[in-house]
Design a protein around this motif. Structure first.
Motif, PDB file in Angstrom:
ATOM      1  N   SER A   6       0.995  -1.270   0.064  1.00 10.69           N
ATOM      2  CA  SER A   6      -0.120  -0.257   0.037  1.00 10.69           C
ATOM      3  C   SER A   6       0.888   1.381   0.267  1.00 10.69           C
ATOM      4  O   SER A   6       0.436   2.355  -0.168  1.00 10.69           O
ATOM      5  N   SER A   7       2.223   1.117   0.061  1.00 10.31           N
ATOM      6  CA  SER A   7       3.116   2.458   0.338  1.00 10.31           C
ATOM      7  C   SER A   7       3.292   2.886  -1.121  1.00 10.31           C
ATOM      8  O   SER A   7       3.688   4.022  -1.262  1.00 10.31           O
ATOM      9  N   PRO A  24      -1.355  -0.774  -5.585  1.00 10.52           N
ATOM     10  CA  PRO A  24      -1.827  -1.096  -4.282  1.00 10.52           C
ATOM     11  C   PRO A  24      -3.450  -1.417  -4.109  1.00 10.52           C
ATOM     12  O   PRO A  24      -4.142  -0.490  -4.403  1.00 10.52           O
ATOM     13  N   SER A  26      -4.927  -1.793  -1.075  1.00 11.82           N
ATOM     14  CA  SER A  26      -5.401  -0.929  -0.010  1.00 11.82           C
ATOM     15  C   SER A  26      -6.312  -1.917   0.628  1.00 11.82           C
ATOM     16  O   SER A  26      -7.310  -1.349   1.753  1.00 11.82           O
TER      17      SER A  26
END
Length: 219
Positions: A6-7, A24, A26
């Motif tokens: 998610s980064s 990502p 999430s």
């Protein structure tokens, strides 16, 4: 394709990922293990099927709510949730969920999926997206269903729950309509035919805003 990282904003395609674009997801606690594409039953839309598992069972999840003893993993089953569409491609998330049981026979339960919408087989992210489309007032239920890959009936249920949160308060006696901030100055009342024309419905609207204030069957 969806990634569990998610980064990172985007992972550029290269030889190591077979030319795929990773985004990502999430989805908290979801670890993707595989992905493949297919066509839906209508033959009009592509579907990316993302398979994966939940994170390790925590100590808190293992505590039996009845006797307080440690529960163990008994079995698992796969649950498929619809996720945010990627352009005109639908995304399905299939996650393997474990069933926990108490050796004392007091309790058994499936692990909860942190990103699953309540009462629906869609993700919370997709539910929020559908609510945003409904709030815009630019799309019909059928158009939203086509855009998101869910049934129009489900879109209607989400809309009903959204309107209930906006315009009712929960009391001991049940939901009660909220008092409006302003009152309508000009009202219009009309009736219209239903189905084959042998039945009617009546509605009242605010002439200044065009909002429907009341609607019911009958003249």
């Amino acid at each position: 394709m969806y990634s569990t990282n998610s980064s990172a904003a985007f992972q550029v395609s290269n030889e190591s990922n077979n030319g795929l674009l990773f985004i990502p997801s999430s989805l908290p606690g979801f670890t993707q293990s595989g992905v493949y594409s297919r066509i839906d039953a209508s033959g009009n839309h592509s579907i990316y099927q993302c398979d994966g598992v939940l994170c390790e069972v925590t100590d808190e999840e293992r505590i039996c709510p009845v006797c307080g003893q440690k529960m163990h993993i008994k079995s698992s089953r796969s649950i498929t949730l619809r996720h945010l569409p990627f352009g005109f491609t639908y995304i399905h998330i299939t996650v393997k969920v474990q069933r926990l049981f108490c050796e004392n026979g007091h309790h058994t339960q499936m692990r909860s999926i942190p990103f699953r919408a309540q009462k629906h087989t869609i993700t919370t992210a997709l539910e929020s997206y559908i609510e945003d489309l409904l709030a815009s007032g630019c799309y019909t239920l059928k158009e939203i269903a086509e855009r998101t890959g869910v049934g129009a009936h489900l879109v209607g249920e989400i809309d009903k729950a959204r309107l209930s949160r906006l315009y009712t308060d929960q009391t001991e006696l049940g939901p009660v309509l909220k008092k409006p901030d302003t009152c309508s100055r000009y009202l219009a009342i009309d009736e219209f035919k239903l189905h084959n024309g042998h039945k009617y419905a009546t509605h009242i609207i605010d002439l200044e805003t065009g909002h429907v204030l009341w609607i019911a069957r009958g003249k």
